[in-house]
Design an enzyme around this catalytic site. Structure first.
Site, short mmCIF file in Angstrom:
data_model
loop_
_atom_site.label_atom_id
_atom_site.label_comp_id
_atom_site.label_asym_id
_atom_site.label_seq_id
_atom_site.Cartn_x
_atom_site.Cartn_y
_atom_site.Cartn_z
N SER A 142 -1.34 -3.27 0.76
CA SER A 142 -0.49 -4.00 1.70
C SER A 142 0.25 -3.02 2.58
CB SER A 142 0.51 -4.87 0.94
OG SER A 142 1.49 -5.41 1.81
N TYR A 155 7.05 -6.01 -5.36
CA TYR A 155 5.74 -6.26 -4.73
C TYR A 155 5.23 -4.97 -4.09
CZ TYR A 155 2.38 -7.75 -1.19
OH TYR A 155 1.26 -7.87 -0.39
#
Length: 264
Positions: A142, A155
């Site tokens: 990501s 995350y």
């Protein structure tokens, strides 16, 4: 690795980028083992594939259960006769809150799915991929895996772990038949918040922001193209490409840009 006539495993295949990856691969002549926790979502993916749905096998699986993941390669091979590649796409985000307010159960869940789920898939499939003439591992990290996003620190840590794991695999496997790609999506229009059971704690994106997001089909096309070209790293989206350049010049400035953007 060209995907024509190859068998590719896709995790998180029940919706969003995962579903579009399945459809994109089928359109390019691949067969797909679609993996997701939600059986109904997998059935919708097969339905969306239309006539090409006959080339899809579905596998309901919790990626946090190591033994279940370890049994998956034999299931895929029993159905398709072989396995040539995996795309580790499945992932969840956390509630948009600081680490100090995040409970340990949620922290563990994010790490278990995003990092350990990817690790289990890699270790379970790698021995089989090494037996193929050509093979490929694509892991989806990501933008948050290299630029810190306030309220998504865990995350980001899980996706940073995916980044380093994938880059390490690339070095370990560079002289083998198994090619390795790490993907950094930027903003993509998907239902990841809903699928992660995360309540929206920030303002919804305005129409201009939505227009700047990649669609799931666009992201899938970029990912599969990177796989076919054996790219080392794939930056999916104008936003992540820009932040990557800024981060290389000044990590602190890149972090500041993200923090200020979230305040608006």
């Amino acid at each position: 690795m060209k995907v024509m006539d190859k068998v590719i495993v896709v995790t998180g295949a029940g919706g969003g980028i995962g579903r579009e990856l399945v459809l994109n691969l089928l359109a390019k002549g691949a067969s797909v083992a679609a993996v997701d926790l939600n059986n109904e979502a997998l059935e919708e993916t097969v339905k969306a594939a239309g006539e090409k749905g006959t080339k899809v096998s579905t596998h309901v699986l919790n990626l946090t259960e190591r033994e279940a993941v370890e049994a998956l390669p034999e299931q895929v091979i029993a159905h398709h006769g072989k396995v040539d590649g995996i795309i580790n796409n499945a992932g969840i985000i956390q509630p948009f809150i600081p680490v100090s307010d995040l409970d340990y159960d949620k922290i563990k869940l994010v790490m278990d799915i995003n990092f350990y789920g990817t690790l289990y898939m890699v270790k379970s499939f790698l021995p089989h991929l090494q037996k193929r003439p050509v093979a490929h591992i694509t892991n989806v990290s990501s933008m948050g895996g290299f630029v810190p996003v306030p309220g998504q620190s865990i995350y980001g840590a899980s996706k940073a772990a995916v980044k380093l794991l994938t880059e390490g695999l690339h070095s370990e496997l560079k002289d083998t038949n198994v090619k390795v790609t790490v993907v950094f999506p930027g903003g993509v229009s998907t239902n990841i918040m809903q699928n992660s059971n995360v309540e929206r704690s920030r303002k919804p994106a305005d129409e201009n922001q939505k227009h700047q997001l990649l669609t799931a089909p666009e992201a899938a096309e970029i990912i599969v193209d990177g796989m076919e070209k054996d790219e080392y790293r794939v930056l999916a989206g104008k936003d992540v490409k820009l932040l990557d350049k800024i981060y290389r010049l000044s990590p602190k400035r890149a972090a500041k840009i993200i923090a200020e953007k979230l305040k608006n």
